[in-house]
Scaffold this active site. Structure first.
Site, short mmCIF file in Angstrom:
data_model
loop_
_atom_site.label_atom_id
_atom_site.label_comp_id
_atom_site.label_asym_id
_atom_site.label_seq_id
_atom_site.Cartn_x
_atom_site.Cartn_y
_atom_site.Cartn_z
N ARG A 79 -5.14 -14.13 -6.57
CA ARG A 79 -5.00 -12.68 -6.37
C ARG A 79 -6.12 -12.09 -5.51
NH1 ARG A 79 -5.85 -7.66 -9.80
NH2 ARG A 79 -4.03 -6.31 -9.44
N ILE B 192 -1.81 -2.59 -5.46
CA ILE B 192 -1.35 -3.88 -5.97
C ILE B 192 -1.23 -3.70 -7.48
CG2 ILE B 192 -3.75 -4.71 -6.06
CD1 ILE B 192 -2.72 -7.54 -5.73
N SER B 193 -0.10 -4.08 -8.05
CA SER B 193 0.16 -3.84 -9.47
C SER B 193 -0.74 -4.68 -10.37
CB SER B 193 1.62 -4.15 -9.80
OG SER B 193 2.49 -3.28 -9.12
N LYS B 194 -0.89 -4.21 -11.60
CA LYS B 194 -1.66 -4.95 -12.60
C LYS B 194 -1.02 -6.31 -12.84
CE LYS B 194 -2.81 -0.82 -15.35
NZ LYS B 194 -2.70 -0.23 -16.70
N PHE C 65 4.02 3.61 -11.13
CA PHE C 65 4.14 3.02 -9.80
C PHE C 65 4.11 4.13 -8.75
CE2 PHE C 65 5.67 -0.52 -12.25
CZ PHE C 65 5.48 -1.65 -11.45
#
Length: 253
Positions: free
Chosen positions: A67, A93-95, A245
């Site tokens: 990541r 960038i999502s968790k 989001f």
């Protein structure tokens, strides 16, 4: 049989980027230092498992993709924390916890197997890379040229042959690649676009955030995770936990 599009694909006259798969799929032995160390990713995976993720394939995919390669250098020390991070152009960038949760839901709806998948919102390319470890083929579409180019650069070193990056309006999906066994979105709107439902195969599953006032544990106007299953009898929708989001938008920029 419906013929799939050849690659490199073009969407709205914009060229698609294609990353190629590594020559070997054997997992690398633990090595490296700092963020390069597989031990760092292993700790993240352990936290995901402790948080309720049980799908071994999802956990393995999360552990395989680095990541830190997808975030800005100034934020690299936070790369493996369970937090969303800015990636530019007002996007994030999502968790890892949210990514793994959504991917687990996708696999649950496909009996643990993912064929052709459509991702709405490539962003920096991280989730697309993880998806490529789980699906036979991944089409990922991004409406922001800057992010599309960044994702292409981020993914180049991985050489993922089953991942196809497209620049275009995610609201209309990518009908040339349909039908899809699964669709996943990284942006939330008032409702799931009909184009996505039309492009989802019967027996397929869609996972996306939607704006709602009825999300469990959320306030009015918040987002919730929606699971949509397309059956021969129609569409079945299930609303799950609250999420956050970026907004779903149409057009390209």
């Amino acid at each position: 049989m419906k013929q799939r599009p050849s690659f490199p694909a073009r969407l709205d006259t914009a060229p698609a980027s294609v990353a190629k798969k590594p020559a070997t799929s054997k997992p690398a032995a633990p090595q490296g230092h700092g963020m390069e160390s597989s031990a760092v990713r292993a700790r993240m995976v352990q936290k995901l498992a402790a948080g309720g993720i049980t799908d071994a394939h999802v956990l393995a995919a999360m552990g395989a993709i680095e990541r830190h390669r997808f975030v800005d250098s100034a934020l690299i020390n936070q790369a493996y924390e369970d937090t969303s991070l800015p990636i530019g152009l007002g996007q994030t960038i999502s968790k890892p916890g949210v990514v793994s949760r959504m991917l687990e839901l996708l696999r649950n709806g496909n009996n643990g197997k993912l064929g052709r998948v459509l991702e709405i919102g490539t962003g920096c390319g991280y989730q697309a890379a993880v998806l490529s470890c789980l699906a036979t083929e991944v089409y990922s579409i991004e409406r922001l040229r800057g992010l599309h180019d960044r994702a292409r650069d981020n993914l180049r070193h991985l050489r993922l042959a089953n991942l196809h990056l497209l620049f275009g309006d995610g609201m209309v999906g990518y009908p040339k690649g349909a039908p899809y066994a699964a669709i996943i979105a990284a942006a939330g709107g008032e409702a799931v676009p009909q184009a996505w439902v039309d492009q989802l195969a019967v027996g397929g599953r869609l996972v996306a955030p939607v704006v709602t006032s009825g999300a469990p544990g959320s306030a009015g106007g918040a987002q919730a995770l929606l699971v949509l299953d397309k059956t021969a009898q129609g569409v079945r929708q299930t609303l799950l936990e609250a999420v956050h989001f970026v907004p779903l938008k149409s057009g390209v920029a």
